[in-house]
Enzyme design. Structure first.
Site: not given
Length: 183
Positions: A85-86
């Site tokens: 999750c970036l």
């Protein structure tokens, strides 16, 4: 750069020429893995992860899919799938970025500065917010168990891991507790 396929080739070659170990099964440049080392001066230092990269047909106009193959304890990495999750990859990707940005800037920054308020791994996020020291110990434990392989590359470890069961060194015990997680 006349087409996305030329850009894909150029970005993968830049990654290879920058001393990253890149494994391209079947010589396909849209799905491959990269050996990624944990950042220095962090709880991840000394860890080596195999990171799966999938480039969509529209790359670089559409962001790559990135995921850790071996386990890592981090609030923004799903422990089961390895998904990352970036925001810069998932939401604000730009064709100005390339694969080197991911491995030299984005992933090191993710490991150095986790965001526990937007977790994919709730246990890691909760532990990080409650007890930073215990969180870092758990990170180091995961590094030792899943990301350190006595000097072998992650790709070599994958290949040799299958031999452990077939060479007679595998043991099982009826005394083990059924369903006990092997962390």
């Amino acid at each position: 750069m006349s087409s996305p396929s030329k850009r894909r080739e150029m970005d993968v070659m830049k990654l290879m020429m920058s001393d990253y170990i890149v494994d391209t099964p079947n010589d396909r440049l849209n799905e491959f893995s990269v050996e990624f080392h944990g950042p220095k001066d962090s709880a991840y230092e000394g860890g080596v992860w195999k990171v799966r990269v999938e480039l969509p047909d529209a790359y670089p106009y559409k962001s790559p899919s990135i995921g850790f193959v071996n386990k890592i304890f981090h609030p923004n990495v799903d422990e089961l799938s390895g998904s990352v999750c970036l925001d810069v990859i998932n939401q604000s990707w730009s064709p100005m970025f390339d694969l080197l940005n991911i491995f030299e800037v984005f992933l090191p920054q993710l490991l150095l500065y986790p965001n526990p308020s937007d977790p994919l791994n709730g246990d890691a996020a909760s532990l990080m917010m409650k007890d930073k020291k215990e969180y870092e110990e758990k990170v180091k434990e995961y590094c030792e168990r899943y990301a350190k392989n006595n000097g072998k590359s992650a790709a070599e470890e994958d290949e040799s891991g299958e031999e452990d069961i077939s060479d007679g060194n595998y043991s099982s015990s009826d005394d083990e507790i059924p369903g006990h997680a092997d962390l």
